[in-house]
Design a protein around this motif. Structure first.
Motif, PDB file in Angstrom:
ATOM      1  N   VAL A 180       3.227   4.603   0.349  1.00 46.92           N
ATOM      2  CA  VAL A 180       4.343   3.715   0.031  1.00 46.92           C
ATOM      3  C   VAL A 180       5.330   3.689   1.195  1.00 46.92           C
ATOM      4  N   ASP A 181       5.710   2.505   1.618  1.00 50.79           N
ATOM      5  CA  ASP A 181       6.769   2.252   2.597  1.00 50.79           C
ATOM      6  C   ASP A 181       6.885   3.332   3.685  1.00 50.79           C
ATOM      7  N   ARG A 206     -11.223   4.362   1.258  1.00 47.80           N
ATOM      8  CA  ARG A 206     -10.446   3.188   1.634  1.00 47.80           C
ATOM      9  C   ARG A 206      -8.952   3.455   1.430  1.00 47.80           C
ATOM     10  N   ILE A 207      -8.126   2.493   1.841  1.00 57.09           N
ATOM     11  CA  ILE A 207      -6.668   2.650   1.800  1.00 57.09           C
ATOM     12  C   ILE A 207      -6.048   1.466   1.067  1.00 57.09           C
ATOM     13  N   ASP A 208      -5.020   1.759   0.271  1.00 57.49           N
ATOM     14  CA  ASP A 208      -4.223   0.699  -0.373  1.00 57.49           C
ATOM     15  C   ASP A 208      -2.761   1.147  -0.339  1.00 57.49           C
ATOM     16  N   LEU A 209      -1.964   0.446   0.458  1.00 52.03           N
ATOM     17  CA  LEU A 209      -0.567   0.829   0.699  1.00 52.03           C
ATOM     18  C   LEU A 209       0.406  -0.074  -0.040  1.00 52.03           C
ATOM     19  N   HIS A 210       1.298   0.525  -0.846  1.00 57.05           N
ATOM     20  CA  HIS A 210       2.451  -0.208  -1.393  1.00 57.05           C
ATOM     21  C   HIS A 210       3.415  -0.495  -0.237  1.00 57.05           C
ATOM     22  N   LEU A 211       3.732  -1.761  -0.019  1.00 54.54           N
ATOM     23  CA  LEU A 211       4.665  -2.100   1.054  1.00 54.54           C
ATOM     24  C   LEU A 211       5.775  -2.989   0.498  1.00 54.54           C
ATOM     25  N   HIS A 212       6.942  -2.349   0.232  1.00 51.87           N
ATOM     26  CA  HIS A 212       8.111  -3.091  -0.252  1.00 51.87           C
ATOM     27  C   HIS A 212       9.070  -3.421   0.880  1.00 51.87           C
ATOM     28  N   ASP A 213       8.931  -2.768   2.040  1.00 46.12           N
ATOM     29  CA  ASP A 213       9.894  -2.939   3.123  1.00 46.12           C
ATOM     30  C   ASP A 213      10.033  -4.411   3.508  1.00 46.12           C
ATOM     31  N   GLY A 215      11.143  -8.163   5.356  1.00 41.52           N
ATOM     32  CA  GLY A 215      11.163  -8.922   6.596  1.00 41.52           C
ATOM     33  C   GLY A 215      10.345  -8.367   7.746  1.00 41.52           C
ATOM     34  N   HIS A 216      10.971  -8.281   8.913  1.00 38.42           N
ATOM     35  CA  HIS A 216      10.271  -7.876  10.128  1.00 38.42           C
ATOM     36  C   HIS A 216       9.846  -6.416  10.087  1.00 38.42           C
ATOM     37  N   LEU A 217      10.524  -5.602   9.285  1.00 44.70           N
ATOM     38  CA  LEU A 217      10.084  -4.219   9.136  1.00 44.70           C
ATOM     39  C   LEU A 217       8.727  -4.174   8.439  1.00 44.70           C
ATOM     40  N   GLY A 218       8.550  -5.013   7.423  1.00 44.30           N
ATOM     41  CA  GLY A 218       7.251  -5.102   6.758  1.00 44.30           C
ATOM     42  C   GLY A 218       6.188  -5.653   7.676  1.00 44.30           C
ATOM     43  N   GLY A 233     -12.024   2.285  12.909  1.00 49.84           N
ATOM     44  CA  GLY A 233     -13.251   1.625  12.481  1.00 49.84           C
ATOM     45  C   GLY A 233     -13.266   1.363  10.988  1.00 49.84           C
ATOM     46  N   MET A 234     -12.111   0.987  10.433  1.00 54.79           N
ATOM     47  CA  MET A 234     -11.995   0.781   8.986  1.00 54.79           C
ATOM     48  C   MET A 234     -11.867  -0.695   8.614  1.00 54.79           C
ATOM     49  N   LYS A 235     -12.477  -1.542   9.395  1.00 59.82           N
ATOM     50  CA  LYS A 235     -12.477  -2.966   9.085  1.00 59.82           C
ATOM     51  C   LYS A 235     -13.000  -3.190   7.673  1.00 59.82           C
ATOM     52  N   GLY A 236     -12.246  -3.958   6.875  1.00 58.99           N
ATOM     53  CA  GLY A 236     -12.669  -4.260   5.509  1.00 58.99           C
ATOM     54  C   GLY A 236     -12.399  -3.165   4.501  1.00 58.99           C
ATOM     55  N   LYS A 237     -11.666  -2.131   4.901  1.00 53.58           N
ATOM     56  CA  LYS A 237     -11.423  -0.995   4.011  1.00 53.58           C
ATOM     57  C   LYS A 237      -9.939  -0.747   3.747  1.00 53.58           C
ATOM     58  N   VAL A 238      -9.089  -1.715   4.115  1.00 50.06           N
ATOM     59  CA  VAL A 238      -7.644  -1.521   3.985  1.00 50.06           C
ATOM     60  C   VAL A 238      -7.029  -2.674   3.195  1.00 50.06           C
ATOM     61  N   THR A 239      -6.186  -2.319   2.242  1.00 52.43           N
ATOM     62  CA  THR A 239      -5.442  -3.313   1.447  1.00 52.43           C
ATOM     63  C   THR A 239      -3.956  -3.046   1.579  1.00 52.43           C
ATOM     64  N   VAL A 240      -3.181  -4.101   1.705  1.00 46.66           N
ATOM     65  CA  VAL A 240      -1.731  -3.980   1.628  1.00 46.66           C
ATOM     66  C   VAL A 240      -1.295  -4.645   0.327  1.00 46.66           C
ATOM     67  N   SER A 241      -0.568  -3.890  -0.484  1.00 43.23           N
ATOM     68  CA  SER A 241      -0.087  -4.405  -1.768  1.00 43.23           C
ATOM     69  C   SER A 241       1.376  -4.817  -1.654  1.00 43.23           C
TER      70      SER A 241
END
Length: 415
Positions: A180-181, A206-213, A215-218, A233-241
């Motif tokens: 998270v953030d 895989r990764i899934d990140l909560h991103l509330h930050d 504007g430009h910080l996000g 080498g994690m192409k296709g394995k990352v999500t931003v929520s």
């Protein structure tokens, strides 16, 4: 002849025909009359519309408040204050956590969701107790819903010193590394992301990140995520929520970033928030970003009193916010809350929902009761479901609900 399931008079994206299912997969959709074999199960849909079953890309099962009492929420001045408020309010629900989670899962199933990515709170105070419960529920519901579990350090990966707990959660069976953030909560973008990607590499997760930050910080955080993803080498394995910041900057910048996200196959999950900016879904989808819709909140909780377990309702909210009133754009919403098109093809897993609606745009607008929800060709929920999910379940399902939809008068002879 191998035993088949024949669902007759089903509306598949405007075509009335017979859906033939074998071994949990679609064998064929036939617009002509299909003669059943002696061993076949046959059920008449009476013109009901088939929709692809739904996927909820981001939901919390360990945050719900009881439905039988009102828990007051008070204004807060920061996300860190919100974290503390949530802990205090959820303390009174501790002994009902399993009951409330099961209730939420049943409500999600009844609304047509058969796949869900569940974020599970982990920190030094609660340890791994929430994960232990969710692992059990994942097993209990396996025949009805496919559940992914994200080891989620709600209080901040670095801020709450939760790294060893996340590591143990991954050993126990969590499917993804959460976070998270990295800036607003962890106060160290590089170290926070480095730790997440290091854990993911260690356990091949895989990764899934909560991103509330904002504007430009996000935007900066997503740029750094793209760099780490490429290096690891994690192409296709990352999500931003969430990624609210993408709705607060210039669209040209979003288009450029979206192209980079598509190149690295970084997914975006959005709950279509009503109280903050949201990513411009049409623009990102046009750039090739895989977008998924999510409920996030399924009822009254510490974050909002407006949550709901129905992902179709969330899809309608997206269409309303975008002012999509035409059939083409309304129908396009389904691509972001399911794993398939509006038509099931031969070889597809037979995951679908049957509703009383004329077509997909009508279903989006009317939000009809889900009459049957099916996973791998077996009924698992819905108004007509009789509580059994096995090969014989279809023999006991009535062809008409005793509680008709508000819009049933539109359907004439097919009912």
């Amino acid at each position: 002849m191998e035993k088949r399931l024949l669902i007759q008079q089903v509306n598949m994206n405007g075509r009335i025909g017979t859906l033939i299912i074998e071994k949990g997969r679609v064998a064929k959709f036939d617009s002509s009359e299909v003669a059943p074999g002696l061993e076949d199960s046959v059920w008449n849909a009476r013109g009901m519309l088939l929709l692809p079953a739904f996927r909820d890309a981001h939901v919390h099962l360990d945050k719900a408040f009881p439905p039988d009492r009102w828990i007051s929420r008070t204004p807060v001045s920061s996300i860190l204050d919100q974290f503390q408020l949530e802990k205090e309010l959820l303390a009174s629900c501790k002994n009902r956590r399993k009951e409330l989670a099961v209730r939420t899962l049943e409500a999600m199933l009844a609304a047509g969701t058969v796949e869900a990515r569940v974020h599970v709170d982990i920190d030094p105070d609660i340890g791994l107790s929430h994960l232990e419960l969710m692992l059990q529920l994942k097993e209990d519901f396996a025949s009805r819903m496919a559940i992914e579990l994200v080891a989620f350090p709600q209080q901040g990966l670095l801020r709450s010193q939760s790294t060893p707990y996340i590591r143990e959660a991954l050993r126990m069976g969590a499917d993804l590394v959460g976070g998270v953030d990295p800036a607003g909560v962890d106060r160290h973008v590089e170290l926070s992301l480095h730790t997440m990607f290091e854990l993911a590499a260690e356990f091949d997760k895989r990764i899934d990140l909560h991103l509330h930050d904002p504007g430009h910080l996000g935007v900066y955080t997503i740029e750094k995520m793209l760099e780490y993803s490429a290096e690891a080498g994690m192409k296709g394995k990352v999500t931003v929520s969430h990624a609210y910041g993408l709705g607060e900057v210039d669209t040209g910048l979003v288009a450029e970033l979206g192209s980079r996200m598509a190149g690295e196959e970084m997914d975006l999950a959005t709950s279509v928030p009503i109280d903050t900016a949201m990513p411009p879904v049409p623009l990102l989808a046009k750039q090739g970003v895989k977008v998924s819709l999510a409920t996030d909140h399924t009822g009254l909780d510490a974050w909002t009193p407006y949550g709901h377990p129905d992902i179709l309702r969330r899809g309608r909210l997206l269409a309303e916010k975008q002012v999509w009133n035409d059939d083409l754009r309304m129908a396009s919403v389904f691509q972001w809350m399911s794993n398939g098109s509006l038509e099931l093809k031969a070889g597809d897993t037979a995951d679908f929902v049957l509703v009383h609606a004329l077509n997909a745009p009508h279903a989006l607008a009317a939000l009809p009761r889900r009459q049957l929800v099916c996973k791998a060709g077996l009924p698992v929920a819905g108004a007509l479901w009789q509580g059994k999910s096995n090969d014989n379940a279809w023999n006991n399902i009535p062809e008409r609900s005793e509680s008709p939809d508000e819009y049933d008068s539109l359907f004439g002879d097919y009912r």
